[in-house]
Each structure stands twice: as C-alpha cells, then as structure tokens.
Motif scaffolding. Structure first.
Motif, PDB file in Angstrom:
ATOM      1  N   THR A  28       0.830  -1.202   0.000  1.00 44.40           N
ATOM      2  CA  THR A  28       0.000   0.000   0.000  1.00 44.40           C
ATOM      3  C   THR A  28       0.867   1.255   0.000  1.00 44.40           C
ATOM      4  N   ILE A  29       1.938   1.255   0.785  1.00 46.19           N
ATOM      5  CA  ILE A  29       2.820   2.423   0.840  1.00 46.19           C
ATOM      6  C   ILE A  29       3.465   2.683  -0.518  1.00 46.19           C
ATOM      7  N   ARG A  30       3.832   1.620  -1.220  1.00 46.29           N
ATOM      8  CA  ARG A  30       4.452   1.768  -2.546  1.00 46.29           C
ATOM      9  C   ARG A  30       3.433   1.966  -3.661  1.00 46.29           C
ATOM     10  N   ARG A  31       2.159   1.977  -3.295  1.00 47.61           N
ATOM     11  CA  ARG A  31       1.057   2.113  -4.254  1.00 47.61           C
ATOM     12  C   ARG A  31       1.073   1.012  -5.308  1.00 47.61           C
ATOM     13  N   ALA A  32       1.505  -0.167  -4.897  1.00 45.40           N
ATOM     14  CA  ALA A  32       1.497  -1.344  -5.762  1.00 45.40           C
ATOM     15  C   ALA A  32       0.213  -2.126  -5.483  1.00 45.40           C
ATOM     16  N   PRO A  33      -0.262  -2.873  -6.445  1.00 45.39           N
ATOM     17  CA  PRO A  33      -1.502  -3.629  -6.214  1.00 45.39           C
ATOM     18  C   PRO A  33      -1.290  -4.743  -5.181  1.00 45.39           C
ATOM     19  N   VAL A  34      -2.260  -4.928  -4.332  1.00 44.54           N
ATOM     20  CA  VAL A  34      -2.200  -5.997  -3.332  1.00 44.54           C
ATOM     21  C   VAL A  34      -2.552  -7.317  -3.996  1.00 44.54           C
ATOM     22  N   ALA A  35      -3.520  -7.291  -4.907  1.00 43.15           N
ATOM     23  CA  ALA A  35      -3.904  -8.475  -5.673  1.00 43.15           C
ATOM     24  C   ALA A  35      -4.158  -8.032  -7.115  1.00 43.15           C
ATOM     25  N   LEU A  36      -3.658  -8.793  -8.054  1.00 46.88           N
ATOM     26  CA  LEU A  36      -3.830  -8.426  -9.456  1.00 46.88           C
ATOM     27  C   LEU A  36      -5.238  -8.759  -9.928  1.00 46.88           C
ATOM     28  N   GLY A  37      -5.810  -7.843 -10.710  1.00 44.30           N
ATOM     29  CA  GLY A  37      -7.119  -8.075 -11.287  1.00 44.30           C
ATOM     30  C   GLY A  37      -8.288  -7.808 -10.359  1.00 44.30           C
ATOM     31  N   VAL A  38      -8.013  -7.204  -9.209  1.00 49.77           N
ATOM     32  CA  VAL A  38      -9.066  -6.923  -8.232  1.00 49.77           C
ATOM     33  C   VAL A  38      -9.005  -5.438  -7.897  1.00 49.77           C
ATOM     34  N   SER A  39     -10.114  -4.897  -7.460  1.00 49.41           N
ATOM     35  CA  SER A  39     -10.147  -3.499  -7.043  1.00 49.41           C
ATOM     36  C   SER A  39      -9.095  -3.249  -5.966  1.00 49.41           C
ATOM     37  N   PRO A  40      -8.291  -2.197  -6.108  1.00 47.33           N
ATOM     38  CA  PRO A  40      -7.247  -1.925  -5.103  1.00 47.33           C
ATOM     39  C   PRO A  40      -7.805  -1.713  -3.700  1.00 47.33           C
ATOM     40  N   VAL A  41      -8.927  -1.035  -3.609  1.00 41.39           N
ATOM     41  CA  VAL A  41      -9.510  -0.779  -2.286  1.00 41.39           C
ATOM     42  C   VAL A  41     -10.025  -2.078  -1.674  1.00 41.39           C
ATOM     43  N   ALA A  42     -10.724  -2.872  -2.469  1.00 41.59           N
ATOM     44  CA  ALA A  42     -11.275  -4.128  -1.955  1.00 41.59           C
ATOM     45  C   ALA A  42     -10.170  -5.088  -1.525  1.00 41.59           C
ATOM     46  N   SER A  43      -9.120  -5.199  -2.318  1.00 43.62           N
ATOM     47  CA  SER A  43      -8.045  -6.131  -1.964  1.00 43.62           C
ATOM     48  C   SER A  43      -7.295  -5.668  -0.721  1.00 43.62           C
ATOM     49  N   THR A  44      -7.093  -4.380  -0.568  1.00 45.88           N
ATOM     50  CA  THR A  44      -6.415  -3.862   0.622  1.00 45.88           C
ATOM     51  C   THR A  44      -7.259  -4.083   1.870  1.00 45.88           C
ATOM     52  N   VAL A  45      -8.542  -3.798   1.754  1.00 45.26           N
ATOM     53  CA  VAL A  45      -9.431  -3.974   2.899  1.00 45.26           C
ATOM     54  C   VAL A  45      -9.524  -5.449   3.292  1.00 45.26           C
ATOM     55  N   LEU A  46      -9.700  -6.327   2.321  1.00 47.65           N
ATOM     56  CA  LEU A  46      -9.809  -7.758   2.634  1.00 47.65           C
ATOM     57  C   LEU A  46      -8.510  -8.323   3.205  1.00 47.65           C
TER      58      LEU A  46
END
Length: 65
Positions: A28-46
């Motif tokens: 999140t700090i590097r603004r890289a995706p947490v999971a590919l192909g998923v909403s960034p907000v949803a993947s970070t929250v989950l």
C-alpha cells in the motif's frame, strides 16, 4: 499435550497474520496492487481484515494454553 498444539497453532496464525499485515502495508505504501485483477480498495481492505483476523485467532489460541 493439548497445550503444545495450541502454541503451535497460535504461532502459525499469529505469524501469518503479522506477515500479511506487513506485506499489505508495504504494498500500500508503494502504491502497488495488493492483488492483481481486483479493485485496489477491496483487496487492501480484505487483506487487512484477514491479517487482523489471523492475529486475533493466534492470540486466542495462546490464551487456551
């Protein structure tokens, strides 16, 4: 004998939860995706939710020793 199992499970859950939270925070700090192909907000929250859940589960296991 049951306390050994509780300690092992607690350690496994706590380590996984902490690692998941650290990894999610670093991505999140590097603004890289947490999971590919998923909403960034949803993947970070989950990922954060499951990291906290596993930490709580690990602490719960440690209280059963």
């Amino acid at each position: 004998m049951e306390s050994v199992t509780a300690v092992f499970a607690g350690a496994a859950f706590a380590l996984f939860g902490a690692a998941l939270l650290v990894w999610t925070g670093a991505r999140t700090i590097r603004r890289a995706p947490v999971a590919l192909g998923v909403s960034p907000v949803a993947s970070t929250v989950l990922a954060t939710l499951f990291g906290v859940l596993f930490l709580v589960l690990g602490v719960w296991c440690f209280t059963r020793v």
